[in-house]
Design a protein around this motif. Sequence first.
Motif, PDB file in Angstrom:
ATOM      1  N   LEU A   1       0.843  -1.194   0.000  1.00 25.33           N
ATOM      2  CA  LEU A   1       0.000   0.000   0.000  1.00 25.33           C
ATOM      3  C   LEU A   1       0.875   1.240   0.000  1.00 25.33           C
ATOM      4  O   LEU A   1       1.874   1.302   0.725  1.00 25.33           O
ATOM      5  CB  LEU A   1      -0.904   0.055   1.242  1.00 25.33           C
ATOM      6  N   LEU A   2       0.479   2.226  -0.776  1.00 25.30           N
ATOM      7  CA  LEU A   2       1.161   3.514  -0.808  1.00 25.30           C
ATOM      8  C   LEU A   2       0.187   4.627  -0.465  1.00 25.30           C
ATOM      9  O   LEU A   2      -1.018   4.503  -0.687  1.00 25.30           O
ATOM     10  CB  LEU A   2       1.750   3.781  -2.203  1.00 25.30           C
ATOM     11  N   ARG A   3       0.736   5.721   0.057  1.00 27.14           N
ATOM     12  CA  ARG A   3      -0.036   6.946   0.212  1.00 27.14           C
ATOM     13  C   ARG A   3       0.037   7.727  -1.096  1.00 27.14           C
ATOM     14  O   ARG A   3       0.846   7.421  -1.979  1.00 27.14           O
ATOM     15  CB  ARG A   3       0.498   7.773   1.380  1.00 27.14           C
ATOM     16  N   GLU A   4      -0.775   8.751  -1.211  1.00 24.30           N
ATOM     17  CA  GLU A   4      -0.836   9.491  -2.466  1.00 24.30           C
ATOM     18  C   GLU A   4       0.477  10.207  -2.800  1.00 24.30           C
ATOM     19  O   GLU A   4       0.738  10.528  -3.957  1.00 24.30           O
ATOM     20  CB  GLU A   4      -2.000  10.490  -2.450  1.00 24.30           C
ATOM     21  N   ASP A   5       1.330  10.407  -1.794  1.00 23.63           N
ATOM     22  CA  ASP A   5       2.618  11.062  -2.038  1.00 23.63           C
ATOM     23  C   ASP A   5       3.728  10.051  -2.353  1.00 23.63           C
ATOM     24  O   ASP A   5       4.897  10.409  -2.470  1.00 23.63           O
ATOM     25  CB  ASP A   5       3.021  11.936  -0.847  1.00 23.63           C
ATOM     26  N   GLY A   6       3.360   8.778  -2.485  1.00 19.01           N
ATOM     27  CA  GLY A   6       4.347   7.760  -2.833  1.00 19.01           C
ATOM     28  C   GLY A   6       5.075   7.165  -1.643  1.00 19.01           C
ATOM     29  O   GLY A   6       5.991   6.355  -1.818  1.00 19.01           O
TER      30      GLY A   6
END
Length: 250
Positions: free
Chosen positions: A95-100
């Motif tokens: 899983l990643l956050r929207e900022d990578g």
Amino acid sequence: MSFQIEVCIDNIESLPIAISGGATRIELCSSLALGGLTPSAGFIRQAVKVSTIPIYVMIRPRQGDFFYNEEEIQIMASDIELAGSLGADGIVIGLLREDGSIDVNNLAPLLSIAKQFELGVTFHRAFDQASDPKTALENIISLQCERLLTSGLAPSAELGLDNIEKLVNQANDRISIMAGAGVTPNNVLSIIRHTGVNEVHLSGKSTRQSNMKYITENAKMGANGLDDYAIPVTDESVIIALQKQLTTHN
């Protein structure tokens, strides 16, 4: 040195082929053409029933990026519980956050479920889309994942050799680094010699023709350009050849 050969498959026909070829672990998926999605309950159950090597289940609810919403994370939680209840040995997740960055906040409770079922955890190539790989690796280690599958942030492991080597050095035996993407019998020795990894990941994909006697082109079931009657299967000769290369290296 003992090498691990992980083979990713998306149908039950490929399972005995991969094992016979020398696979030491299976990544169980659906839709390998999309990078691998979560397999069905029936597929997991049957694979666990007949496999003689560990089965790691892909936990990925859809194709596309690795930035998931709340409903998708709930689906992943249910799928981890299902994999555990069906007797799988581990899961493959990312899983990643929207900022990578690595989505530690959502991963932690998911991995807690995995721990309840004593499931091993591989963090998959979502890592290769991370904005800060050094920090990302430390996050993954802090989450107590067993291994990281990576191509070294490149289109293939062969093109990401230098980065994979850096990751191995940074990991310093705190987590296993597994090289994947474009691994073949022809390049596996250069990959392990350059990077120091002792785990590799491949599909060894091929196809066989349908056993249907009646063939029609009038109705398409998949995307244009895809052969609806071609069955994707693991090529045993590829796995055998790769295993022989690793044996020679030893």
